[in-house]
Design a protein around this motif. Structure first.
Motif, PDB file in Angstrom:
ATOM      1  N   PHE A 509      81.949 -39.848-110.694  1.00  0.00           N
ATOM      2  CA  PHE A 509      82.509 -40.288-111.977  1.00  0.00           C
ATOM      3  C   PHE A 509      82.727 -41.798-112.029  1.00  0.00           C
ATOM      4  O   PHE A 509      82.709 -42.388-113.116  1.00  0.00           O
ATOM      5  CB  PHE A 509      83.797 -39.515-112.270  1.00  0.00           C
ATOM      6  N   LEU A 510      82.907 -42.431-110.870  1.00  0.00           N
ATOM      7  CA  LEU A 510      82.886 -43.890-110.855  1.00  0.00           C
ATOM      8  C   LEU A 510      81.515 -44.403-111.298  1.00  0.00           C
ATOM      9  O   LEU A 510      81.401 -45.351-112.081  1.00  0.00           O
ATOM     10  CB  LEU A 510      83.194 -44.410-109.451  1.00  0.00           C
ATOM     11  N   ALA A 511      80.465 -43.740-110.793  1.00  0.00           N
ATOM     12  CA  ALA A 511      79.105 -44.110-111.198  1.00  0.00           C
ATOM     13  C   ALA A 511      78.914 -43.895-112.697  1.00  0.00           C
ATOM     14  O   ALA A 511      78.244 -44.692-113.369  1.00  0.00           O
ATOM     15  CB  ALA A 511      78.079 -43.296-110.404  1.00  0.00           C
ATOM     16  N   ALA A 512      79.511 -42.821-113.226  1.00  0.00           N
ATOM     17  CA  ALA A 512      79.395 -42.565-114.666  1.00  0.00           C
ATOM     18  C   ALA A 512      80.063 -43.682-115.469  1.00  0.00           C
ATOM     19  O   ALA A 512      79.530 -44.129-116.497  1.00  0.00           O
ATOM     20  CB  ALA A 512      80.027 -41.215-115.001  1.00  0.00           C
ATOM     21  N   VAL A 513      81.226 -44.149-115.009  1.00  0.00           N
ATOM     22  CA  VAL A 513      81.909 -45.262-115.681  1.00  0.00           C
ATOM     23  C   VAL A 513      81.039 -46.518-115.648  1.00  0.00           C
ATOM     24  O   VAL A 513      80.897 -47.231-116.655  1.00  0.00           O
ATOM     25  CB  VAL A 513      83.279 -45.524-115.019  1.00  0.00           C
ATOM     26  N   GLU A 515      77.818 -46.672-115.398  1.00  0.00           N
ATOM     27  CA  GLU A 515      76.683 -46.456-116.298  1.00  0.00           C
ATOM     28  C   GLU A 515      77.102 -46.661-117.751  1.00  0.00           C
ATOM     29  O   GLU A 515      76.377 -47.272-118.537  1.00  0.00           O
ATOM     30  CB  GLU A 515      76.133 -45.041-116.095  1.00  0.00           C
ATOM     31  N   ILE A 516      78.274 -46.144-118.138  1.00  0.00           N
ATOM     32  CA  ILE A 516      78.775 -46.300-119.506  1.00  0.00           C
ATOM     33  C   ILE A 516      78.976 -47.778-119.846  1.00  0.00           C
ATOM     34  O   ILE A 516      78.715 -48.219-120.973  1.00  0.00           O
ATOM     35  CB  ILE A 516      80.087 -45.512-119.688  1.00  0.00           C
ATOM     36  N   LEU A 517      79.402 -48.569-118.844  1.00  0.00           N
ATOM     37  CA  LEU A 517      79.604 -50.001-119.061  1.00  0.00           C
ATOM     38  C   LEU A 517      78.293 -50.769-119.151  1.00  0.00           C
ATOM     39  O   LEU A 517      78.290 -51.965-119.449  1.00  0.00           O
ATOM     40  CB  LEU A 517      80.465 -50.579-117.933  1.00  0.00           C
ATOM     41  N   GLY A 518      77.189 -50.089-118.893  1.00  0.00           N
ATOM     42  CA  GLY A 518      75.887 -50.736-119.001  1.00  0.00           C
ATOM     43  C   GLY A 518      75.492 -51.540-117.785  1.00  0.00           C
ATOM     44  O   GLY A 518      74.568 -52.367-117.853  1.00  0.00           O
ATOM     45  N   LEU A 519      76.145 -51.305-116.640  1.00  0.00           N
ATOM     46  CA  LEU A 519      75.814 -52.009-115.411  1.00  0.00           C
ATOM     47  C   LEU A 519      74.856 -51.164-114.573  1.00  0.00           C
ATOM     48  O   LEU A 519      74.865 -49.935-114.681  1.00  0.00           O
ATOM     49  CB  LEU A 519      77.087 -52.308-114.609  1.00  0.00           C
ATOM     50  N   PRO A 520      74.039 -51.784-113.716  1.00  0.00           N
ATOM     51  CA  PRO A 520      73.162 -51.005-112.840  1.00  0.00           C
ATOM     52  C   PRO A 520      73.974 -50.270-111.779  1.00  0.00           C
ATOM     53  O   PRO A 520      74.725 -50.894-111.018  1.00  0.00           O
ATOM     54  CB  PRO A 520      72.240 -52.061-112.217  1.00  0.00           C
ATOM     55  N   VAL A 521      73.827 -48.964-111.701  1.00  0.00           N
ATOM     56  CA  VAL A 521      74.701 -48.151-110.857  1.00  0.00           C
ATOM     57  C   VAL A 521      74.405 -48.330-109.380  1.00  0.00           C
ATOM     58  O   VAL A 521      75.325 -48.474-108.558  1.00  0.00           O
ATOM     59  CB  VAL A 521      74.586 -46.656-111.238  1.00  0.00           C
TER      60      VAL A 521
END
Length: 631
Positions: A509-513, A515-521
């Motif tokens: 879910f950190l990765a999901a956040v 991704e939502i912020l538009g940063l490369p995961v």
């Protein structure tokens, strides 16, 4: 620019030396050197870097200035063979060290040299074969759409060397400086290679930097943006998550720890919190990042499949040298033979279902990898994400089929290792074929060269893994093998059902956040997973590149030349540290003690001063010609 309008550097009707015995020998040596250097680098920091450009530069230096020969296509074959070593090493070190770690735990027998070599060889051969039918669709038909950054840059370096001379001296300077530095730090131990600090007033937090040349080189090559993403992940882990665990954990015993959080902090400090909790959070973030990247590329994958199958088996009727590939019949026969070999050969833990999975998922991920490196480059290709997805699927299917426990875990890693190497080699092969397309090379000869490089590297990688494991052991402080440890934990979790899923899903879910912020995961997830000490050094290398870009002078050409010289120097730093790291491993196995810290020890201050001088050397090698021009 469309293919029909593109004129390569060497016209199709001109025949020059390419796949010569000299090119095969030199390319094979470079494959072993860069493969060993990248194996050491990847086991230390979890990252590898493309070897195409340094291999091309070294090739130009040796062929042109030592042996007084001149053939740009011969140089191209040398870099094609040489760069294969890095890709085989990348695929192998992400997975196969798990077998050594399980052997140390009594789960399975230690893999033999021939088992490692055959798994690497099968993956490498399949990677080349599966890329061949994609060449026309990706390299030719989408010329001008898919840029293939490393392949295009490598072609530019070779063409510039043909016209102006090469920058081989810069690479060799990097090798020499890095070798001396590494020998002083980790050989003679004149100063520590890692500077570590805890923050007493901020319980659970820590900071530090690994003052090593290869890390600075990685940061320079990645650039400030990617380096900052990785460093941000480490800051979140070491200065946010770990203090929160220490604050809220207190006297509670949180799985997978066997003692309370407070006791763990007292016993092991920041490293105890990182290894017990943060690694699982980072593994979850990495797994999610890999899956996100695959989902986002599904439309692209579908387009590539359609284009590839339209071209597959179609005869163009052309006899042009620049359009000759290894034939479709050979590709199908070799791929089928390798699949049968994996299934039937005793000692390789792959059954019929596993071999079928390798062929199906291997072609799928070869397609993904070949197209993704065309967009984002080989150094940013998420091979580990593809490997995670493969391992999760393979482990789940094997367990469902009754192959659980040690047998299932070893089988899953064997399948995952072959597919990981397929993806890595397919990406490397596509970059090399792009270079050849721009230069006017004969594709078939390049493909044969890639197979030679794969074979040489597969023979060498087993010996390299055995040597490094005997010297320090995988998962140790010297060789953390972060990617392989993560793969091991995921397979164990699926097979045994005892993963700390709360921590893993925290990472998801950190990765999901992110991704939502538009940063490369993936870069941020790697930052969470790796210690801050590694990423701090990489960040400093990225900042040095930013400084070089700002100081290079007016004009895009001056900036490009300065950055390129810095990349060549960085490649030398990485190769030099890797070679000396392997040399130190040999001496450690032989019981040779080089430690001279009792005679001369410079401590933390000396380590930071030496690293500062190393960072300053980037400015000298990157900017000196620019300064001369301006003067």
């Amino acid at each position: 620019m469309e293919e029909k309008n593109y004129r390569p550097f060497i016209p199709a009707d001109r025949v020059v030396p390419e796949l010569t015995p000299f090119a095969v020998v030199l390319g094979g040596l470079l494959a072993i050197i860069f493969g060993g250097a990248n194996a050491y680098l990847g086991l230390r920091v979890g990252l590898t870097v493309s070897a195409s450009i340094p291999a091309a530069v070294v090739s130009m230096g040796v062929i042109r200035f030592v042996f007084r020969r001149s053939s740009i296509l011969e140089n191209n074959v040398v870099q094609t063979i040489g760069s294969a070593g890095e890709s085989v090493a990348a695929g192998a070190i992400f997975t196969l060290p798990a077998l050594f770690m399980w052997a140390a735990e009594g789960v399975c027998d230690t893999p033999s040299l021939w088992q490692i070599g055959l798994l690497a060889l099968c993956g490498g051969v399949l990677g080349v074969m599966m890329m061949i039918p994609l060449r026309s669709a990706l390299i030719v038909q989408e010329h001008g759409v898919l840029r293939y950054p490393e392949g295009t840059a490598c072609a530019g370096v070779l063409m510039a060397g043909e016209e102006k001379g090469s920058g081989a001296a810069t690479v060799f300077w990097g090798v020499g400086i890095s070798a001396v530095y590494k020998f002083l730090a980790d050989g003679l131990k004149v100063f520590p290679s890692e500077v570590d600090y805890t923050i007493p007033a901020y319980k659970g937090a820590g900071f530090g930097v690994d003052v090593l040349p290869a890390l600075a080189g990685v940061g320079y090559i990645c650039g400030p943006r990617i380096a900052s993403y990785m460093f941000a992940g480490s800051v979140a882990a070491w200065l946010v998550l770990m203090p929160l665990i220490a604050l809220f954990g207190g006297e509670a015993v949180i799985y997978p720890a066997e003692v309370s959080v407070a006791a763990l902090w007292q016993q092991s400090g920041t490293w105890g919190l990182w290894s017990t909790f943060i690694r699982y959070i980072g593994a979850g973030a990495l797994a999610a990042g890999g899956i996100f990247s695959l989902i986002k590329t599904l439309p692209m994958i579908a387009r590539t499949f359609r284009a590839a199958f339209r071209q597959y088996g179609r005869r163009s009727g052309s006899t042009l040298r620049t359009q000759q590939d290894i034939s479709t019949a050979v590709v199908l026969c070799v791929s089928g033979a390798v699949g049968l070999f994996l299934w039937l050969f005793p000692g390789i833990p792959v059954d019929f279902a596993g071999a079928l999975m390798i062929l199906i998922f291997g072609f799928f991920f070869a397609t993904v990898s070949s197209r993704m490196v065309g967009l984002i480059g080989a150094s940013n290709n998420p091979v580990s994400g593809m490997s995670i997805a493969t391992l999760l699927i393979a482990a789940t299917l094997l367990k469902a089929g009754g192959a659980d426990g040690g047998e299932g875990m070893v089988g899953a890693i064997a399948i995952g290792s072959v597919i990981c190497i397929i993806a890595a080699i397919a990406g490397d092969c596509s970059q090399d074929l792009k270079t050849g397309f721009l230069l006017g090379a004969t594709p078939r000869r390049q493909q044969v060269g890639e197979l030679i490089g794969v074979t040489v590297s597969a023979v060498a990688i087993g010996a390299i893994l055995y040597l490094l494991n005997a010297a320090w052991g995988f998962g140790s402080e010297q060789l953390g093998a972060p990617q392989a440890v993560m793969m091991k934990l995921l397979v164990e979790g699926v097979m045994e059902g005892d993963l700390p899923w709360t921590l893993v899903f925290t990472g998801v879910f950190l990765a999901a956040v992110i991704e939502i912020l538009g940063l490369p995961v993936l870069p941020v997830a790697i930052g969470i997973y790796l210690p801050i000490h590694l990423n701090a050094a990489i960040m400093l290398g990225g900042l040095v590149r930013l400084w070089v870009e700002k100081r290079s002078g007016a004009g895009e050409e001056a900036e490009t030349e300065a950055v390129q010289r810095g990349i060549l120097y960085s490649s030398g730093l990485i190769a030099g540290e890797g070679v000396v790291g392997i040399l130190l491993a040999v001496l450690a196995v032989l019981g040779v003690d080089l430690d001279r810290s009792a005679v001369l020890y410079l401590g933390r201050g000396g380590a930071l001063a030496a690293f500062g001088a190393l960072l300053a050397s980037f400015g000298w090698f990157a900017l000196r010609r620019t300064a001369r021009k301006e003067g």
